[in-house]
Scaffold this motif. Structure first.
Motif, PDB file in Angstrom:
ATOM      1  N   VAL A  85      -8.292  -4.622   4.602  1.00 51.92           N
ATOM      2  CA  VAL A  85      -7.821  -3.282   4.273  1.00 51.92           C
ATOM      3  C   VAL A  85      -7.727  -2.483   5.560  1.00 51.92           C
ATOM      4  O   VAL A  85      -8.543  -2.653   6.475  1.00 51.92           O
ATOM      5  CB  VAL A  85      -8.758  -2.592   3.250  1.00 51.92           C
ATOM      6  CG1 VAL A  85     -10.168  -2.445   3.800  1.00 51.92           C
ATOM      7  CG2 VAL A  85      -8.210  -1.222   2.828  1.00 51.92           C
ATOM      8  N   ILE A  86      -6.724  -1.623   5.664  1.00 47.24           N
ATOM      9  CA  ILE A  86      -6.587  -0.716   6.793  1.00 47.24           C
ATOM     10  C   ILE A  86      -6.233   0.666   6.254  1.00 47.24           C
ATOM     11  O   ILE A  86      -5.844   0.812   5.099  1.00 47.24           O
ATOM     12  CB  ILE A  86      -5.507  -1.178   7.796  1.00 47.24           C
ATOM     13  CG1 ILE A  86      -4.135  -1.224   7.127  1.00 47.24           C
ATOM     14  CG2 ILE A  86      -5.862  -2.540   8.387  1.00 47.24           C
ATOM     15  CD1 ILE A  86      -3.001  -1.521   8.089  1.00 47.24           C
ATOM     16  N   GLY A  87      -6.368   1.691   7.091  1.00 47.73           N
ATOM     17  CA  GLY A  87      -6.060   3.043   6.665  1.00 47.73           C
ATOM     18  C   GLY A  87      -5.238   3.796   7.694  1.00 47.73           C
ATOM     19  O   GLY A  87      -5.253   3.470   8.891  1.00 47.73           O
ATOM     20  N   PHE A  88      -4.513   4.805   7.226  1.00 52.53           N
ATOM     21  CA  PHE A  88      -3.692   5.670   8.076  1.00 52.53           C
ATOM     22  C   PHE A  88      -4.246   7.092   7.991  1.00 52.53           C
ATOM     23  O   PHE A  88      -4.305   7.679   6.907  1.00 52.53           O
ATOM     24  CB  PHE A  88      -2.233   5.636   7.621  1.00 52.53           C
ATOM     25  CG  PHE A  88      -1.696   4.233   7.467  1.00 52.53           C
ATOM     26  CD1 PHE A  88      -1.534   3.406   8.564  1.00 52.53           C
ATOM     27  CD2 PHE A  88      -1.388   3.740   6.203  1.00 52.53           C
ATOM     28  CE1 PHE A  88      -1.055   2.112   8.418  1.00 52.53           C
ATOM     29  CE2 PHE A  88      -0.908   2.449   6.047  1.00 52.53           C
ATOM     30  CZ  PHE A  88      -0.748   1.627   7.158  1.00 52.53           C
ATOM     31  N   GLY A 117       0.826  -1.209   0.000  1.00 50.20           N
ATOM     32  CA  GLY A 117       0.000   0.000   0.000  1.00 50.20           C
ATOM     33  C   GLY A 117       0.851   1.245   0.000  1.00 50.20           C
ATOM     34  O   GLY A 117       2.013   1.243  -0.418  1.00 50.20           O
ATOM     35  N   LYS A 118       0.284   2.350   0.482  1.00 41.04           N
ATOM     36  CA  LYS A 118       0.953   3.640   0.567  1.00 41.04           C
ATOM     37  C   LYS A 118       1.055   3.994   2.058  1.00 41.04           C
ATOM     38  O   LYS A 118       0.059   4.359   2.691  1.00 41.04           O
ATOM     39  CB  LYS A 118       0.158   4.711  -0.188  1.00 41.04           C
ATOM     40  CG  LYS A 118      -0.038   4.421  -1.678  1.00 41.04           C
ATOM     41  CD  LYS A 118       1.258   4.589  -2.447  1.00 41.04           C
ATOM     42  CE  LYS A 118       1.067   4.285  -3.940  1.00 41.04           C
ATOM     43  NZ  LYS A 118       0.163   5.229  -4.602  1.00 41.04           N
ATOM     44  N   PHE A 119       2.266   3.877   2.600  1.00 43.52           N
ATOM     45  CA  PHE A 119       2.477   4.059   4.030  1.00 43.52           C
ATOM     46  C   PHE A 119       2.835   5.522   4.297  1.00 43.52           C
ATOM     47  O   PHE A 119       3.982   5.883   4.525  1.00 43.52           O
ATOM     48  CB  PHE A 119       3.557   3.090   4.514  1.00 43.52           C
ATOM     49  CG  PHE A 119       3.158   1.652   4.323  1.00 43.52           C
ATOM     50  CD1 PHE A 119       2.433   0.985   5.303  1.00 43.52           C
ATOM     51  CD2 PHE A 119       3.461   0.989   3.149  1.00 43.52           C
ATOM     52  CE1 PHE A 119       2.038  -0.327   5.132  1.00 43.52           C
ATOM     53  CE2 PHE A 119       3.068  -0.330   2.962  1.00 43.52           C
ATOM     54  CZ  PHE A 119       2.351  -0.984   3.956  1.00 43.52           C
ATOM     55  N   VAL A 120       1.807   6.346   4.236  1.00 42.79           N
ATOM     56  CA  VAL A 120       1.937   7.793   4.366  1.00 42.79           C
ATOM     57  C   VAL A 120       0.671   8.300   5.048  1.00 42.79           C
ATOM     58  O   VAL A 120      -0.367   7.613   5.040  1.00 42.79           O
ATOM     59  CB  VAL A 120       2.113   8.435   2.968  1.00 42.79           C
ATOM     60  CG1 VAL A 120       0.899   8.192   2.086  1.00 42.79           C
ATOM     61  CG2 VAL A 120       2.391   9.920   3.066  1.00 42.79           C
ATOM     62  N   GLN A 121       0.736   9.478   5.669  1.00 38.08           N
ATOM     63  CA  GLN A 121      -0.472  10.049   6.267  1.00 38.08           C
ATOM     64  C   GLN A 121      -1.558  10.179   5.195  1.00 38.08           C
ATOM     65  O   GLN A 121      -1.323  10.732   4.120  1.00 38.08           O
ATOM     66  CB  GLN A 121      -0.169  11.413   6.872  1.00 38.08           C
ATOM     67  CG  GLN A 121       0.663  11.332   8.130  1.00 38.08           C
ATOM     68  CD  GLN A 121       0.973  12.701   8.712  1.00 38.08           C
ATOM     69  OE1 GLN A 121       1.183  13.679   7.990  1.00 38.08           O
ATOM     70  NE2 GLN A 121       1.008  12.793  10.033  1.00 38.08           N
ATOM     71  N   GLY A 122      -2.747   9.620   5.491  1.00 39.55           N
ATOM     72  CA  GLY A 122      -3.824   9.583   4.520  1.00 39.55           C
ATOM     73  C   GLY A 122      -3.775   8.371   3.617  1.00 39.55           C
ATOM     74  O   GLY A 122      -4.615   8.235   2.718  1.00 39.55           O
ATOM     75  N   TYR A 152      -3.013   3.953   2.884  1.00 39.34           N
ATOM     76  CA  TYR A 152      -3.756   2.713   3.104  1.00 39.34           C
ATOM     77  C   TYR A 152      -2.806   1.533   2.986  1.00 39.34           C
ATOM     78  O   TYR A 152      -1.661   1.658   2.528  1.00 39.34           O
ATOM     79  CB  TYR A 152      -4.848   2.557   2.042  1.00 39.34           C
ATOM     80  CG  TYR A 152      -4.263   2.234   0.695  1.00 39.34           C
ATOM     81  CD1 TYR A 152      -4.126   0.920   0.259  1.00 39.34           C
ATOM     82  CD2 TYR A 152      -3.759   3.244  -0.133  1.00 39.34           C
ATOM     83  CE1 TYR A 152      -3.519   0.632  -0.955  1.00 39.34           C
ATOM     84  CE2 TYR A 152      -3.151   2.961  -1.340  1.00 39.34           C
ATOM     85  CZ  TYR A 152      -3.037   1.647  -1.749  1.00 39.34           C
ATOM     86  OH  TYR A 152      -2.417   1.349  -2.935  1.00 39.34           O
ATOM     87  N   ALA A 153      -3.285   0.356   3.397  1.00 33.77           N
ATOM     88  CA  ALA A 153      -2.592  -0.907   3.130  1.00 33.77           C
ATOM     89  C   ALA A 153      -3.643  -1.978   2.905  1.00 33.77           C
ATOM     90  O   ALA A 153      -4.686  -1.989   3.564  1.00 33.77           O
ATOM     91  CB  ALA A 153      -1.673  -1.289   4.284  1.00 33.77           C
ATOM     92  N   ILE A 154      -3.385  -2.843   1.961  1.00 33.26           N
ATOM     93  CA  ILE A 154      -4.235  -3.999   1.688  1.00 33.26           C
ATOM     94  C   ILE A 154      -3.394  -5.242   1.933  1.00 33.26           C
ATOM     95  O   ILE A 154      -2.262  -5.345   1.458  1.00 33.26           O
ATOM     96  CB  ILE A 154      -4.785  -3.963   0.252  1.00 33.26           C
ATOM     97  CG1 ILE A 154      -5.782  -2.803   0.132  1.00 33.26           C
ATOM     98  CG2 ILE A 154      -5.460  -5.287  -0.122  1.00 33.26           C
ATOM     99  CD1 ILE A 154      -6.323  -2.578  -1.251  1.00 33.26           C
ATOM    100  N   GLY A 155      -3.958  -6.162   2.726  1.00 32.08           N
ATOM    101  CA  GLY A 155      -3.180  -7.322   3.130  1.00 32.08           C
ATOM    102  C   GLY A 155      -3.897  -8.625   2.889  1.00 32.08           C
ATOM    103  O   GLY A 155      -5.108  -8.665   2.632  1.00 32.08           O
TER     104      GLY A 155
END
Length: 286
Positions: A73-76, A38-43, A45-48
């Motif tokens: 799915v999770i979000g930051f 995913g995109k490990f940045v503020q705003g 996400y990650a899909i696992g």
């Protein structure tokens, strides 16, 4: 993986970022496999992918459950701290993934000329209306459909748009600082077709809201909910399933808007995400 393997063998079977653990003195249990992208940045996400129906904890209270196929799915959040820890738990063991979350790059956006009641409402009747609308929207955002629409990746909800505001910018309305803008503004003429960027369940659809005008919410699975604001016409109903690319509304300039556009937002379990980060990503496969 069979019970009784050494800790070294268990750890070696996991991705480099994952760590298996068990209580001191307990029998070593097989940790679930875990992959994450995913995109490990503020705003972001990650899909696992992991064991079916595994329990997923993210930084403590944010909990979800993997699908029957093992997807989650999770979000930051826009204001996420600099690190995030994800723990996957099954009856057979646990695995942990720790990530650094990069800071976001957010603008300052000034908007003037709005009616005062659109910035700081004071009328008691309007405040009561806003409270009622807020409760209905809150129920929509609380949807947690057992779907995997997020695996498809996302396409833009409108074509030919000019991005007039990025996600996360600090908003100053009529000179008064307000909370950040949690959407991506896509400037298009009134009546432009708005299509589902990924498959999901319509969990809210109303017109005439004070701030949003016409508003549609889609749950793409496990509480990953996208929102479409300022719509002039809505063509879907709550409880219906839409597929990626399906026509669901027309753009407008209803509610708190100074011109025709679609404000596109995304939430996961109360966390505000940047929906544009998912465009062009996927489909995700094990």
């Amino acid at each position: 993986m069979a019970r009784g393997l050494s800790r070294r063998a268990v750890v070696a079977a996991l991705p480099l970022t994952a760590v298996a653990f068990s209580p001191p003195g307990a029998a070593r249990a097989a940790a679930p496999g875990l992959s994450l992208s995913g995109k490990f940045v503020q705003g972001g996400y990650a899909i696992g992918h992991t064991a079916p129906r595994a329990v997923i904890d993210v930084d403590g209270p944010a909990r979800t459950t993997a699908s029957a196929n093992g997807w989650f799915v999770i979000g930051f959040d826009r204001d996420a701290p600099p690190t995030s820890t994800l723990t996957v738990t099954t009856p057979d063991g646990s695995a942990e993934d720790r990530r650094t979350i990069a800071p976001g790059d957010f603008d300052i956006q000034r908007i003037d000329g709005l009616p005062p009641e659109q910035v700081t409402p004071t009328d008691p009747a309007l405040l009561a209306r806003l409270e009622a609308e807020g409760l209905r929207k809150q129920a929509g955002f609380a949807s947690q459909a057992d779907l995997e629409g997020f695996r498809e990746g996302f396409v833009p909800p409108v074509l030919g748009a000019r991005r007039s505001a990025r996600f996360g910018g600090q908003r100053i309305l009529n000179g008064e600082p307000k909370r950040p803008h949690y959407g991506v503004d896509l400037a298009v003429p009134v009546g432009t077709p708005v299509r589902a960027p990924a498959s999901g369940l319509i969990c809210f659809a109303e017109t005439g809201l004070h701030y949003e005008g016409g508003l549609v919410l889609i749950d793409h699975g496990q509480g990953l909910v996208t929102a479409y604001l300022h719509l002039s016409k809505i063509l879907v109903s709550p409880g219906t399933y839409v597929r990626q690319g399906q026509l669901m509304a027309e753009s407008g300039k209803e509610g708190r808007a100074t011109g025709p556009h679609v404000c596109w937002r995304m939430k996961w379990r109360g966390r505000n995400l940047d929906p544009s980060l998912l465009v062009g990503e996927g489909p995700f496969r094990a």
